[in-house]
Design a protein around this motif. Sequence first.
Motif, mmCIF file in Angstrom:
data_model
loop_
_atom_site.group_PDB
_atom_site.id
_atom_site.type_symbol
_atom_site.label_atom_id
_atom_site.label_comp_id
_atom_site.label_asym_id
_atom_site.label_seq_id
_atom_site.Cartn_x
_atom_site.Cartn_y
_atom_site.Cartn_z
ATOM 1 N N UNK A 67 0.601 -1.075 -0.149
ATOM 2 C CA UNK A 67 0.222 -0.080 -0.166
ATOM 3 C C UNK A 67 1.333 1.466 0.032
ATOM 4 N N UNK A 68 -0.125 2.272 -0.728
ATOM 5 C CA UNK A 68 0.700 3.602 -0.375
ATOM 6 C C UNK A 68 -0.100 4.865 -0.266
ATOM 7 N N UNK A 69 -0.229 5.523 0.462
ATOM 8 C CA UNK A 69 -1.141 6.511 0.852
ATOM 9 C C UNK A 69 -0.395 8.140 0.665
ATOM 10 N N UNK A 70 -1.479 9.003 -0.053
ATOM 11 C CA UNK A 70 -0.944 9.991 -0.883
ATOM 12 C C UNK A 70 -1.855 11.030 -0.741
ATOM 13 N N UNK A 116 -10.992 2.459 -8.462
ATOM 14 C CA UNK A 116 -10.008 2.474 -9.922
ATOM 15 C C UNK A 116 -10.036 0.326 -9.509
ATOM 16 N N UNK A 117 -10.068 -0.185 -10.260
ATOM 17 C CA UNK A 117 -9.357 -1.340 -10.675
ATOM 18 C C UNK A 117 -8.493 -1.367 -11.966
ATOM 19 N N UNK A 123 -5.955 -2.292 -6.497
ATOM 20 C CA UNK A 123 -7.201 -1.144 -6.109
ATOM 21 C C UNK A 123 -6.559 0.232 -6.094
ATOM 22 N N UNK A 124 -7.077 1.209 -7.171
ATOM 23 C CA UNK A 124 -6.342 2.713 -6.675
ATOM 24 C C UNK A 124 -8.458 3.261 -5.964
ATOM 25 N N UNK A 125 -8.263 4.106 -4.622
ATOM 26 C CA UNK A 125 -9.031 4.709 -4.214
ATOM 27 C C UNK A 125 -8.601 6.566 -4.256
ATOM 28 N N UNK A 153 -5.275 6.357 -1.867
ATOM 29 C CA UNK A 153 -4.269 5.065 -1.315
ATOM 30 C C UNK A 153 -4.282 4.126 -2.822
ATOM 31 N N UNK A 154 -2.749 3.637 -2.680
ATOM 32 C CA UNK A 154 -3.092 2.360 -3.960
ATOM 33 C C UNK A 154 -2.482 1.132 -3.425
ATOM 34 N N UNK A 155 -3.020 0.079 -3.829
ATOM 35 C CA UNK A 155 -3.402 -1.427 -3.015
ATOM 36 C C UNK A 155 -2.896 -2.536 -3.891
#
Length: 173
Positions: free
Chosen positions: A6-9, A107-108, A113-115, A127-129
Amino acid sequence: MPSNVEIKARVSNATRLAERASQLSQSEGTVIHQQDTFFNCSTGRLKLRNLMQDGSGQLIFYERPDCDGPKVSNYSLSTTQDPEGLRTVLADSLGVKGEVRKERRLFLVGQTRVHLDSVEGLGHYMELEVVLREDQRPEEGEAIARSLMKELGVGDDSLVTGAYVDLLLEGQG
């Protein structure tokens, strides 16, 4: 235990990020309204996610380091059809650490998973998962996350550590 990278920005231009995510996913994304209640626990994080649209929820326990950049998150998940009842039991037994309300546009893109999140009291975040396959090393997930960051125009200077609940509790909104 399943894992992901994961990343969060922070997001300065949500419209532009949504356009890029739309292009990459070839979809307009799915809008989801969520309320996450975090409970006190001795290790990791325990949250109950109320999926506001359909009355269902998910109890999620996860462990991940609090650092910026790609990080591995190990999690376990259980679904419920009574999130409010479960919230009451967990609040009574463990105590509530905090709550997060958000509108999420999902978005997939491949296995990611792009949030795009609009978080009440905080603003816009992404967020990217990268959901790791059983045979996949975390380093591969990190490379996928880094590549997507570049494609989405997300720089290292906008990365954040911790969970939304931590940012809210620290008053970073």
